[in-house]
Design a protein around this motif. Structure first.
Motif, short mmCIF file in Angstrom:
data_model
loop_
_atom_site.label_atom_id
_atom_site.label_comp_id
_atom_site.label_asym_id
_atom_site.label_seq_id
_atom_site.Cartn_x
_atom_site.Cartn_y
_atom_site.Cartn_z
N SER B 83 0.75 -1.24 0.03
CA SER B 83 0.06 -0.02 0.02
C SER B 83 0.51 1.19 0.15
O SER B 83 0.20 2.26 0.17
CB SER B 83 -0.90 -0.01 1.37
OG SER B 83 -0.02 0.06 2.38
N TYR B 84 2.36 1.18 -0.11
CA TYR B 84 3.33 2.12 0.12
C TYR B 84 3.30 2.73 1.35
O TYR B 84 4.30 3.03 1.93
CB TYR B 84 2.82 3.47 -0.81
CG TYR B 84 2.44 3.00 -2.27
CD1 TYR B 84 2.93 2.11 -3.06
CD2 TYR B 84 1.32 3.85 -2.72
CE1 TYR B 84 2.35 1.55 -4.29
CE2 TYR B 84 0.95 3.50 -3.94
CZ TYR B 84 1.47 2.30 -4.88
OH TYR B 84 0.97 2.19 -5.97
N SER B 135 0.59 10.65 -8.03
CA SER B 135 0.23 9.66 -8.94
C SER B 135 0.51 8.25 -8.33
O SER B 135 1.57 8.28 -7.36
CB SER B 135 0.58 9.82 -10.10
OG SER B 135 1.89 9.34 -10.35
N GLY B 136 0.03 7.17 -8.71
CA GLY B 136 0.34 6.03 -8.23
C GLY B 136 2.02 5.60 -8.32
O GLY B 136 2.79 5.38 -6.97
N ARG B 139 4.02 7.77 -5.77
CA ARG B 139 3.87 7.33 -4.74
C ARG B 139 4.94 6.19 -4.45
O ARG B 139 5.56 6.12 -3.35
CB ARG B 139 2.45 6.97 -4.03
CG ARG B 139 1.80 8.09 -4.05
CD ARG B 139 0.17 7.42 -3.69
NE ARG B 139 -0.97 8.38 -3.97
CZ ARG B 139 -2.07 8.46 -3.84
NH1 ARG B 139 -2.42 7.10 -3.32
NH2 ARG B 139 -3.08 9.30 -4.32
N GLN B 140 5.03 5.44 -5.38
CA GLN B 140 5.73 4.29 -5.32
C GLN B 140 7.23 4.58 -5.09
O GLN B 140 7.83 4.22 -4.21
CB GLN B 140 5.59 3.41 -6.55
CG GLN B 140 6.34 2.27 -6.75
CD GLN B 140 5.90 1.34 -5.57
OE1 GLN B 140 4.71 0.73 -5.90
NE2 GLN B 140 6.69 1.00 -4.71
N ASN B 163 -0.29 -2.37 -6.97
CA ASN B 163 -1.62 -1.28 -7.25
C ASN B 163 -1.51 -0.29 -8.46
O ASN B 163 -2.43 0.55 -8.42
CB ASN B 163 -1.51 -0.55 -5.77
CG ASN B 163 -1.92 -1.14 -4.39
OD1 ASN B 163 -2.64 -2.31 -4.67
ND2 ASN B 163 -1.54 -0.75 -3.46
N LEU B 164 -0.65 -0.79 -9.21
CA LEU B 164 -0.43 0.02 -10.30
C LEU B 164 -1.12 -0.65 -11.66
O LEU B 164 -1.21 -1.77 -11.70
CB LEU B 164 1.16 0.29 -10.66
CG LEU B 164 1.93 0.87 -9.53
CD1 LEU B 164 3.68 0.97 -9.70
CD2 LEU B 164 1.52 2.20 -8.97
N ASP B 165 -1.28 0.46 -12.44
CA ASP B 165 -1.99 -0.11 -13.81
C ASP B 165 -0.86 -0.91 -14.69
O ASP B 165 0.26 -0.73 -14.40
CB ASP B 165 -2.69 0.88 -14.38
CG ASP B 165 -1.86 1.95 -15.02
OD1 ASP B 165 -0.68 1.53 -15.60
OD2 ASP B 165 -2.17 3.33 -14.67
#
Lengths: 302, 370
Positions: B83-84, B135-136, B139-140, B163-165
């Motif tokens: 979830s980071y 953005s995802g 965050r990563q 959790n990423l596209d």
């Protein structure tokens, strides 16, 4: 659909009728709106009006303008009651927050028996204030009360919890904290359970010990709940009445009286409804100011 | 000396045993991927290494030091959570420097260190933002930056890309691989995605039900899977498993034939202890390993059930094949098959795998008949 609502006027033009009123919708709203208007908005407006009159409930009110307010501002009993309620606030609000949060942290930690603890912490809240008051009158009795008995065992002289002007506010506050803690506990527990476990673990890996994890991660994340509990408790405390009425009836010598208690006395015992309403409005202003102040300090954002 | 050593590591949650005695060495600078289906214990194993879970039994050491009773923060490991786990109320800079703050590093020095790492991760313009404004992928990167700041001996990644596209996942995969190459820090990476495992790992650890099924380089696992589970888990689409029979037994090896197979048996050099002619076996062939059929060679005849066309290649599905459902990858012009076509598929023993009744690999790649 539109054609069904279209009609033809006298000159032969098609004109669109207004959408039919959805009476069903209003009916549903009415279940709330009618009682709200009748029992909340109505009395508030009426109270404002009455506060500008002299009225003993029988006969018609006599307009006196701001006389009630001027009288209230120089009434020593009002000074006493408003001072008392601020002291109640300073005792009860932090008490409820600290103990409620402490209890929630304990239950959230998942120690054994926390299921029972959860019930016990919340239980007082479902009992009426009158019952709580009576129980605490007994517990706080100077000579026979359990509290003084236990304090006596550790060498403390009997404290006149409810019979001396110095102690009575503490006595009433203890009972109030015990009663109000339940709701704060439940709200804090819900907020704590919403704190993602990952965050606490990340903080643990980042080298934060238990206290730092609470201070730097948990506390900021439950801030909305904290703010809500403080708001609710502030308002509840500023309106404190039942405990005072049951436990001390404002005594000794007004030392534990609260504004609502004084309003009750003025209105119900002395039939001075205009004066009582004016005090009510002043209390309303106090609550408004305190709440606004506090909301700017504790903004509800994470 | 290995960077991370696990010796007979066990973990139980109450009466449930999750890890059943794992032995593993992770070398310094290695990128090791734990892969397996959900519930296989891969995340638990990672959490045991991180110290967030305590071993029920066994020994764990990092850089030669026993980790018994050592707190997570004192292990010199850093973890990227699925979830980071970014602190939502702190800015990116505060998130990244939190560990330093806990160590008591002065503010100015913290800022300098964070800025340096932010540059390598292209985060320097985002330092004053809150995580919710990112953005995802950003965050990563912050989550990774937070780990790098601590200068750990081991990086732990718990399904960081899930959790990423899809597109971002591919991009982050490359970024992570490059980052590992640049930093050279020992990394342990948990995923259920075998493509991530294949593309990123120096070595893959395949787990099932709390037991290591096989450890090896991606190529080893692809070419020489130790059992049906590993064979089926590594590779996409999955390896086909076809029922067959042991037809020939010689001193040097075996000959097997898939049920309904035409032509000669498939011959493999392998130990033959305990085997008998007539034994039921399972023959594994990857969808990409069917060859052009020739007239006398080993081949299968089957009916195509459906076709998935992906441009220059196509997947043929034959769910009703008698020896077991088949997926075949066809490339170029051969991809022109259509549903209900009868097709012939050539078999090359050199590209086939044989598994015994217990699913253990008997032979990986036999005598090529091409």
């Amino acid at each position: 659909m539109q054609d069904e609502h279209a009609a033809i006027d006298q000159r032969g033009h098609r004109m669109k009728q207004a959408e039919p009123i959805e009476w069903t919708g209003y009916l549903f709203v009415a279940f709330f709106a009618v009682p709200f208007l009748l029992f909340n908005v109505g009395p508030i407006l009426f109270g404002l009006f009455v506060s500008l009159t002299e009225w003993n409930i029988i006969g018609s009110p006599d307009w006196v303008g701001a006389a009630n307010y001027l009288q209230a501002l120089s009434d020593p009993w009002i000074h006493q009651a408003f001072t008392n309620v601020l002291i109640y606030g300073l005792l009860i609000v932090p008490g409820v927050v600290v103990l409620g949060l402490g209890a929630a942290l304990f239950v959230n930690a998942g120690y054994p028996l926390t299921g029972i603890a959860r019930t016990l912490f919340f239980a007082p809240h479902v009992v009426s204030a009158t019952v709580i008051g009576l129980v605490w009158v007994w517990l706080l009795d100077t000579r026979y009360g359990l509290i003084n008995v236990y304090l006596g065992r550790v060498g403390v002289d009997p404290i006149p919890w409810l019979t001396s002007a110095e102690w009575v506010i503490f006595g009433v506050s203890i009972a109030s904290v015990w009663w109000d803690m339940g709701l704060a506990f439940v709200l804090f527990l819900a907020a704590l359970q919403d704190v993602p476990k990952d965050l606490l673990e990340a903080a643990e890996m980042d080298g934060a010990n238990r206290i730092k994890r609470f201070w730097f991660v948990t506390l900021p994340l439950i801030r909305p709940a904290l703010s809500m509990v403080v708001t609710l408790q502030l308002i509840a405390t500023l309106r404190i009445f039942s405990q005072v009425y049951v436990m001390t009836n404002g005594g000794p010598a007004g030392a534990s009286a609260s504004p609502i208690h004084y309003i009750y006395n003025v209105a119900i015992e002395r039939y001075l409804f205009g004066y009582a309403s004016a005090i009510g409005v002043l209390l309303f202003i106090l609550i408004l100011v305190v709440t606004l102040l506090h909301r700017t300090v504790l903004r509800e954002t994470v | 000396m290995s960077m991370v050593e696990l010796r007979n590591v066990r973990k139980s949650f109450g009466p449930v045993d999750v890890i059943h005695g794992v032995d593993l060495d992770v070398e310094e600078g290695e990128f090791v991927v734990f892969v397996g289906p959900s519930g296989c214990g891969k995340s638990t194993l990672l959490r045991l290494i991180s110290g967030l879970e305590v071993l029920t039994d066994g020994e764990l050491s990092i850089d030669g030091r026993s980790m018994r009773g050592i707190s997570p923060s004192a292990r010199q490991v850093a973890m990227v959570f699925q979830s980071y786990a970014l602190y939502p109320h702190m800015t990116v800079a505060d998130n990244m420097s939190f560990a330093l703050r806990m160590e008591g590093v002065p503010r100015r020095q913290r800022r300098a260190q964070v800025e340096e790492i932010a540059r390598t991760l292209r985060l320097e313009d985002l330092l004053d933002r809150k995580p919710r404004e990112l953005s995802g992928g950003q965050r990563q990167r912050v989550a990774i930056g937070r780990c790098i700041v601590r200068k750990p001996k081991v990086f732990l990644f718990d399904e960081p890309l899930s959790n990423l596209d899809a597109e971002l996942r591919v991009q982050m995969r490359v970024e992570l691989t490059n980052l590992h190459r640049d930093l050279g820090v020992t990394s342990i990476y948990v995923t259920h995605d075998q493509i991530e495992a294949m593309t990123m790992a120096d070595r893959i650890v395949v787990l099932r039900d709390g037991v290591i099924e096989q450890v090896g380089t991606p190529t080893e696992l692809y070419e020489r899977p130790g059992n049906r589970f590993v064979a089926g888990f590594i590779g996409s689409p999955k390896m086909n498993f076809l029922s067959g029979e042991l037809r020939e037994l010689t001193a040097a090896g075996i000959g097997v034939a898939i049920d309904g197979q035409l032509g000669d048996p498939l011959r493999f050099d392998c130990p033959t202890d305990g085997m008998q002619v007539g034994d039921q076996v399972s023959i594994g062939i990857r969808p990409e390993h069917f060859v052009e059929p020739d007239e006398s060679g080993a081949r299968l005849r089957t009916t195509v059930g459906s076709v998935e066309k992906l441009g220059d290649e196509a997947y043929l599905y034959a769910p009703d094949n008698p020896a077991g459902p088949l997926i075949v990858r066809k490339q170029g012009r051969a991809a022109a098959s259509r549903a209900y076509d009868d097709i012939e598929l050539g078999l090359d023993a050199g590209l086939c795998h044989v598994f015994d009744r217990n699913g253990v690999a008997v032979a990986n790649g036999g005598t090529t008949n091409r």
